[in-house]
Design an enzyme around this catalytic site. Structure first.
Site, PDB file in Angstrom:
ATOM      1  N   PRO A   1       0.384   5.704 -12.782  1.00 20.05           N
ATOM      2  CA  PRO A   1       0.830   4.308 -12.772  1.00 20.05           C
ATOM      3  C   PRO A   1      -0.036   3.395 -11.922  1.00 20.05           C
ATOM      4  CG  PRO A   1       2.235   5.632 -11.366  1.00 20.05           C
ATOM      5  CD  PRO A   1       1.340   6.595 -12.107  1.00 20.05           C
TER       6      PRO A   1
ATOM      7  N   ARG B   1       2.481   8.764   1.940  1.00 22.33           N
ATOM      8  CA  ARG B   1       1.391   9.131   1.025  1.00 22.33           C
ATOM      9  C   ARG B   1       0.756  10.484   1.386  1.00 22.33           C
ATOM     10  NH1 ARG B   1       0.443   4.478  -2.031  1.00 22.33           N
ATOM     11  NH2 ARG B   1       0.950   2.625  -0.837  1.00 22.33           N
TER      12      ARG B   1
ATOM     13  N   LEU C   1      -8.389   7.886  -5.119  1.00 19.36           N
ATOM     14  CA  LEU C   1      -9.476   7.001  -4.679  1.00 19.36           C
ATOM     15  C   LEU C   1      -9.425   6.811  -3.169  1.00 19.36           C
ATOM     16  CD1 LEU C   1      -8.658   4.748  -7.607  1.00 19.36           C
ATOM     17  CD2 LEU C   1     -11.014   5.422  -7.216  1.00 19.36           C
ATOM     18  N   SER C   2      -8.238   6.552  -2.666  1.00 24.67           N
ATOM     19  CA  SER C   2      -8.072   6.320  -1.222  1.00 24.67           C
ATOM     20  C   SER C   2      -7.776   7.648  -0.522  1.00 24.67           C
ATOM     21  CB  SER C   2      -6.927   5.325  -0.985  1.00 24.67           C
ATOM     22  OG  SER C   2      -5.701   5.883  -1.407  1.00 24.67           O
TER      23      SER C   2
ATOM     24  N   HIS D   1       3.698  11.547  -4.860  1.00 22.38           N
ATOM     25  CA  HIS D   1       4.599  11.674  -3.715  1.00 22.38           C
ATOM     26  C   HIS D   1       6.061  11.826  -4.134  1.00 22.38           C
ATOM     27  CE1 HIS D   1       0.888  10.027  -2.211  1.00 22.38           C
ATOM     28  NE2 HIS D   1       1.107   8.872  -2.807  1.00 22.38           N
TER      29      HIS D   1
ATOM     30  N   GLU E   1      -6.614  17.347  -8.344  1.00 26.90           N
ATOM     31  CA  GLU E   1      -5.928  16.104  -8.014  1.00 26.90           C
ATOM     32  C   GLU E   1      -6.951  15.160  -7.378  1.00 26.90           C
ATOM     33  OE1 GLU E   1      -2.983  16.921  -5.071  1.00 26.90           O
ATOM     34  OE2 GLU E   1      -2.495  14.813  -4.777  1.00 26.90           O
TER      35      GLU E   1
ATOM     36  N   ARG F   1      -6.690  -4.481  -8.166  1.00 25.37           N
ATOM     37  CA  ARG F   1      -5.637  -3.996  -7.274  1.00 25.37           C
ATOM     38  C   ARG F   1      -6.199  -3.570  -5.914  1.00 25.37           C
ATOM     39  NH1 ARG F   1      -2.865   1.906  -7.822  1.00 25.37           N
ATOM     40  NH2 ARG F   1      -1.177   1.553  -6.335  1.00 25.37           N
TER      41      ARG F   1
ATOM     42  N   ASP G   1       6.109  20.505 -11.774  1.00 16.98           N
ATOM     43  CA  ASP G   1       6.627  21.622 -12.572  1.00 16.98           C
ATOM     44  C   ASP G   1       5.897  21.754 -13.908  1.00 16.98           C
ATOM     45  OD1 ASP G   1       8.392  22.342 -10.622  1.00 16.98           O
ATOM     46  OD2 ASP G   1      10.203  21.669 -11.680  1.00 16.98           O
TER      47      ASP G   1
HETATM   48  C1  DQA Z   1      -3.651   6.732  -5.263  1.00 21.22           C
HETATM   49  C2  DQA Z   1      -2.891   6.892  -3.938  1.00 21.22           C
HETATM   50  C3  DQA Z   1      -1.400   6.768  -4.162  1.00 21.22           C
HETATM   51  O1  DQA Z   1      -0.710   6.876  -2.922  1.00 21.22           O
HETATM   52  C4  DQA Z   1      -1.068   5.412  -4.765  1.00 21.22           C
HETATM   53  O2  DQA Z   1       0.305   5.317  -5.024  1.00 21.22           O
HETATM   54  C5  DQA Z   1      -1.877   5.113  -5.980  1.00 21.22           C
HETATM   55  C6  DQA Z   1      -3.291   5.450  -5.969  1.00 21.22           C
HETATM   56  C7  DQA Z   1      -5.179   6.739  -5.045  1.00 21.22           C
HETATM   57  O3  DQA Z   1      -5.896   6.901  -6.022  1.00 21.22           O
HETATM   58  O4  DQA Z   1      -5.645   6.536  -3.908  1.00 21.22           O
HETATM   59  O5  DQA Z   1      -1.390   4.534  -6.934  1.00 21.22           O
HETATM   60  O6  DQA Z   1      -3.340   7.842  -6.095  1.00 21.22           O
END
Ligand code: DQA
Length: 148
Positions: A10, A110, A100-101, A79, A97, A18, A86
């Site tokens: 999402p 987070r 980006l951040s 989160h 996984e 964003r 599952d």
């Molecule tokens: C994210 C980190 C998540 O905490 C956040 O809700 C996102 C982006 C990231 O790519 O850093 O939507 O997955």
């Protein structure tokens, strides 16, 4: 049929607009284009998809097999979603996984990933480059399996 899948969760359709201080300035289309380029060079099929609907992501994961490879940025579902956790576990699709951040250097909520325990590994905080690194890993992983 693609063997490497890139699923974005999402709000990742908003990349570029964003919170660039967290997520950088590259759009999702630009990121996907680069991933396609890397996979095509390696002569592997890749398909990139994004959804804002958790059930849609669950259906996509359930359609995978252990022979596929999944690069997943679950966004905020990282989160919250036991269901996505599952699904990966049920299908046994090898998964990386990607965030980006750096989810470990932001708000406390987070730092907890429900997806990490069912993933091969996690790339977090390397910006859009993290996807490219995940793709290179996926290509090597799929290449090794072809030889077996
Ligand atoms: C994210 C980190 C998540 O905490 C956040 O809700 C996102 C982006 C990231 O790519 O850093 O939507 O997955």
């Amino acid at each position: 049929m693609a063997s490497i899948w890139v699923f974005h969760g999402p709000n990742l359709n908003l990349l570029g607009l964003r919170e660039p201080e967290h997520y950088g300035s590259r759009t999702l289309a630009e990121i996907n284009q680069e991933l396609l380029r890397i996979a095509n060079e390696a002569e592997l099929n890749v398909e990139c998809r994004q959804t804002n609907h958790e059930g849609v992501l669950l259906d996509w994961i359930q359609a995978l097999t252990p022979a596929d490879f999944l690069i997943l940025n679950p966004g905020a579902w990282t989160h919250t979603s036991y269901a996505i956790r599952d699904a990966i576990s049920a299908v046994k699709v090898p998964t990386i996984e990607v965030h980006l951040s750096n989810i470990h250097a932001r708000e406390a909520f987070r730092a907890n990933s429900l997806i990490a325990p069912v993933s091969i590994g996690q790339i977090s905080g390397l910006g859009a480059e993290g996807y490219g690194l995940a793709m290179r890993y996926a290509i090597a992983y799929q290449g090794k399996r072809e030889k077996v």
